[in-house]
Write a protein that holds these residues in place. Structure first.
Motif, short mmCIF file in Angstrom:
data_model
loop_
_atom_site.label_atom_id
_atom_site.label_comp_id
_atom_site.label_asym_id
_atom_site.label_seq_id
_atom_site.Cartn_x
_atom_site.Cartn_y
_atom_site.Cartn_z
N ARG A 65 -39.66 27.13 -37.73
CA ARG A 65 -39.40 27.46 -39.13
C ARG A 65 -40.24 26.61 -40.09
N TYR A 66 -40.36 25.28 -39.78
CA TYR A 66 -41.01 24.36 -40.74
C TYR A 66 -42.39 23.88 -40.28
N GLY A 67 -42.77 24.27 -39.08
CA GLY A 67 -44.10 23.89 -38.60
C GLY A 67 -44.08 22.52 -37.91
N HIS A 68 -45.19 22.24 -37.22
CA HIS A 68 -45.24 20.98 -36.47
C HIS A 68 -45.28 19.76 -37.40
N ALA A 69 -45.90 19.87 -38.54
CA ALA A 69 -45.90 18.74 -39.48
C ALA A 69 -44.50 18.44 -39.95
N GLY A 70 -43.74 19.48 -40.28
CA GLY A 70 -42.34 19.28 -40.68
C GLY A 70 -41.53 18.72 -39.54
N GLY A 71 -41.84 19.19 -38.30
CA GLY A 71 -41.14 18.65 -37.14
C GLY A 71 -41.40 17.17 -36.96
N ASP A 72 -42.66 16.77 -37.15
CA ASP A 72 -42.98 15.34 -37.03
C ASP A 72 -42.23 14.52 -38.07
N ASP A 73 -42.16 15.03 -39.30
CA ASP A 73 -41.43 14.31 -40.35
C ASP A 73 -39.97 14.19 -39.98
N CYS A 74 -39.43 15.25 -39.41
CA CYS A 74 -38.01 15.22 -39.01
C CYS A 74 -37.78 14.18 -37.93
N LEU A 75 -38.65 14.17 -36.90
CA LEU A 75 -38.47 13.22 -35.81
C LEU A 75 -38.64 11.77 -36.30
N SER A 76 -39.55 11.56 -37.23
CA SER A 76 -39.75 10.22 -37.78
C SER A 76 -38.49 9.74 -38.50
N GLY B 131 -40.67 14.31 -26.77
CA GLY B 131 -40.35 15.44 -27.64
C GLY B 131 -39.32 15.06 -28.67
N GLU B 132 -38.20 15.81 -28.66
CA GLU B 132 -37.12 15.52 -29.60
C GLU B 132 -36.01 14.70 -28.97
N GLU B 133 -36.26 14.09 -27.80
CA GLU B 133 -35.26 13.31 -27.10
C GLU B 133 -35.47 11.81 -27.37
N PHE B 134 -34.38 11.10 -27.54
CA PHE B 134 -34.38 9.66 -27.78
C PHE B 134 -33.40 9.02 -26.81
N THR B 135 -33.65 7.73 -26.51
CA THR B 135 -32.77 6.98 -25.61
C THR B 135 -32.48 5.62 -26.23
N VAL B 136 -31.20 5.19 -26.09
CA VAL B 136 -30.80 3.87 -26.57
C VAL B 136 -30.19 3.12 -25.39
N LEU B 137 -30.78 1.96 -25.06
CA LEU B 137 -30.30 1.12 -23.96
C LEU B 137 -29.46 -0.01 -24.54
N LEU B 138 -28.20 -0.14 -24.06
CA LEU B 138 -27.25 -1.09 -24.64
C LEU B 138 -26.77 -2.07 -23.58
N PRO B 139 -27.41 -3.26 -23.44
CA PRO B 139 -26.91 -4.27 -22.49
C PRO B 139 -25.57 -4.81 -22.94
N ASN B 140 -24.78 -5.28 -21.97
CA ASN B 140 -23.46 -5.89 -22.24
C ASN B 140 -22.58 -4.99 -23.12
N THR B 141 -22.64 -3.70 -22.84
CA THR B 141 -21.86 -2.75 -23.64
C THR B 141 -21.13 -1.80 -22.70
N ASP B 142 -19.81 -1.72 -22.86
CA ASP B 142 -19.04 -0.78 -22.03
C ASP B 142 -19.04 0.59 -22.69
N SER B 143 -18.31 1.52 -22.08
CA SER B 143 -18.34 2.91 -22.55
C SER B 143 -17.77 3.03 -23.95
N MET C 110 -28.47 9.02 -24.31
CA MET C 110 -29.59 9.95 -24.49
C MET C 110 -29.23 10.87 -25.65
N ILE C 111 -30.19 11.03 -26.57
CA ILE C 111 -29.95 11.78 -27.81
C ILE C 111 -30.99 12.89 -27.90
N ASP C 112 -30.55 14.08 -28.30
CA ASP C 112 -31.46 15.22 -28.45
C ASP C 112 -31.17 15.90 -29.79
N VAL C 113 -32.23 16.19 -30.56
CA VAL C 113 -32.06 16.87 -31.86
C VAL C 113 -31.68 18.33 -31.60
N ASP C 114 -30.63 18.77 -32.22
CA ASP C 114 -30.13 20.15 -32.00
C ASP C 114 -31.07 21.18 -32.62
#
Length: 524
Positions: free
Chosen positions: A400-411, A433-445, A388-392
């Motif tokens: 500071r940069y507005g929602h349009a800037g936020g969308d560009d950042c997330l993209s 929102g600003e959270e992302f998830t990566v699912l990794l089959p056949n992958t250990d820690s 699970m990934i979250d933009v700091d």
């Protein structure tokens, strides 16, 4: 990469259903085409077999016909010559008994005339002296000069002592100018010396008339020939053909030496016509008869029937093909419509499972894939990791940069995550929102940690300005949860909760890092 192996392709219920429909439609199309081809092949096979059967039947009937013709003409020739043979035998005994010197010519003449009237095949009966002079005949007028010493049969009997009847080549009569076949025998004096010749002649026209009564085709042929191949009579009758030799024909070279009767399909040496011949050698006399039907007359009716059948079959196949093409066209249109509908459905499904801003999968896609991957990992005994990934400080960035800037950042962050996820079986989604998830089959820690490091490094490498961030650019934090082999009580909720807890720990540890269980890492 450490701790990462190639995962199995993820099952997709909607895709499998569409594929099954596609396979079903394609199988139906192929089944119809196969059925059409099978029906056409069946038509061709049945008609081909029937045509071959009729072809063989035509030749079988022709073989019977030429065999019967040969038998009939052979019997006719044998009977005609035997009658002359018997008659000349009786006359020879009487003449030799009386002696030529004391022969009662008037009485013998009446006898010969009487016999000539009884036997329709006879052209004439003749008795010649040792010098070839006519002594007595059935004719009322004796030609001048009346001497046959130059004839082949006379010269033969003068030099040969055998008493058998001799069948000579066709000659033209000196008394009537008719073409005749000489049937002759030697006459002896009491001391065995040559006393003359007794001759009976058969009209060639007798055989021509008899052969003309048979119903054969215009190119058919009936032949009476000597054993050495000299033609005596032939239908169709051509005077110039009489006397020609058949010695080089296939029947005389290949068949007669092996069998006195039989059937042969050969080309005639007289007119180069291909015929089916029935041939037969006479049992008593050195003669051979041939009865031939032209190959063209045999196959002509069969060919006409074949053409008619072919036209009917062609019409039926054309109708069937047109009907089949109409059905296939309708089916193809339905398949195209079905394919377009599937594509539209797939497109809508993809849209429903894709985040429009980042192009990554959305939370619904993760919700569909995660239970399946957990079951698969449990069944195969393989590890499964979730990042699970979250933009700091993203709220500050938005302020500071507005929602349009936020969308560009997330993209841009989504693109960086997608580039860092290498394997086709891995799934990157925007969780919300600003959270992302990566699912990794056949992958250990360890493998998941390496992927997390790559993702965080890729985000930092974007160098997106963030004036409200202590580092002055956009960073992200990550939490890693791993399902280990043998653990059966893992659920999607528990795995997400574990990854979220690790993400929270990474945030609490100072951000710009990943955290897995009790281990935290800062990427520099």
């Amino acid at each position: 990469m450490l701790g990462r192996s190639k995962p199995e392709p993820k099952a997709d219920v909607f895709t499998e259903g569409s594929s099954m429909k596609s396979v079903s439609a394609g199988a139906t199309f192929r089944l119809i085409v196969s059925f059409m081809l099978a029906v056409i092949l069946a038509f061709l096979t049945v008609e081909g077999w029937r045509t071959w059967r009729d072809y063989r039947s035509a030749f079988a009937s022709a073989r019977d016909s030429v065999t019967n013709l040969a038998r009939a003409t052979a019997q006719h020739a044998e009977d005609a010559i035997r009658q002359v043979d018997v008659l000349t035998t009786a006359l020879a005994e009487r003449v030799e008994g009386d002696g030529l010197q004391s022969l009662d010519a008037a009485r013998i003449h009446k006898l010969l005339v009487q016999q000539s009237k009884i036997m329709p095949q006879l052209h004439g009966l003749f008795i010649y002296g040792p010098d070839g002079q006519w002594i007595v005949t059935d004719k009322e007028v004796t030609p001048d000069p009346a001497n046959n010493a130059d004839r082949d049969y006379f010269q033969y009997h003068r030099t040969h002592t055998d008493r058998n009847v001799r069948i000579g080549d066709v000659v033209r009569s000196r008394s009537t100018q008719d073409l005749i076949i000489p049937i002759s025998r030697r006459l002896n004096n009491p001391d065995g010396s040559f006393a003359g010749v007794l001759l009976g002649t058969i009209k060639v026209s007798y055989f021509v008339d008899y052969y003309g009564d048979f119903k054969i085709d215009d190119k058919g042929a009936l032949v009476l020939a000597t054993r050495d191949g000299t033609i005596l009579v032939r239908r169709p009758f051509i005077a110039s053909v009489v006397g020609q030799s058949l010695a080089n024909s296939e029947i005389y070279k290949r068949y007669l030496p092996n069998s006195d009767e039989g059937i042969a399909e050969v080309k005639a040496v007289v007119d180069d016509t291909e015929r089916l011949y029935g041939y037969r050698a006479l049992t008593t006399y050195p003669l051979v008869v041939e009865a031939g039907l032209s190959r063209e007359s045999i196959i002509a009716p069969w060919r006409r029937d074949l053409i008619k059948t072919g036209l009917v079959l062609f019409f039926l196949m054309a109708v069937f093909t047109v009907f089949g093409l109409i059905v296939l066209s309708q089916l193809r249109q339905r398949m195209v419509m079905s394919r377009e509908l599937r594509r539209a459905h797939q497109s809508m499904r993809e849209m429903a499972l894709t985040d429009s801003l980042t192009g990554l999968g959305n939370r619904r896609r993760l919700d569909n894939a995660l239970p399946h991957e957990i079951r698969l990992a449990q069944r195969q005994g393989s590890p499964l990791s979730l990042i699970m990934i979250d933009v700091d400080y993203f709220k500050r960035y938005n302020d500071r940069y507005g929602h349009a800037g936020g969308d560009d950042c997330l993209s841009a962050v989504g693109g960086a995550i997608q580039q860092a996820v290498k394997r086709p079986g891995d799934l990157a989604v925007r969780y919300g929102g600003e959270e992302f998830t990566v699912l990794l089959p056949n992958t250990d820690s360890a493998g998941a940690a390496q992927v997390a490091e790559d993702i965080l490094r890729a985000i930092r490498s974007l160098n997106i300005e963030h004036s409200e961030h202590p580092l002055g650019k956009v960073t992200a934090s990550a939490g890693i949860a791993t399902q280990l082999p043998g653990i059966e009580d893992v659920t999607p909720a528990s795995l997400l909760k574990s990854a979220d807890a690790c993400l929270y720990a990474a945030k609490q540890s100072g951000r710009n890092r990943w955290y897995a269980t009790d281990d935290a890492h800062l990427l520099t």
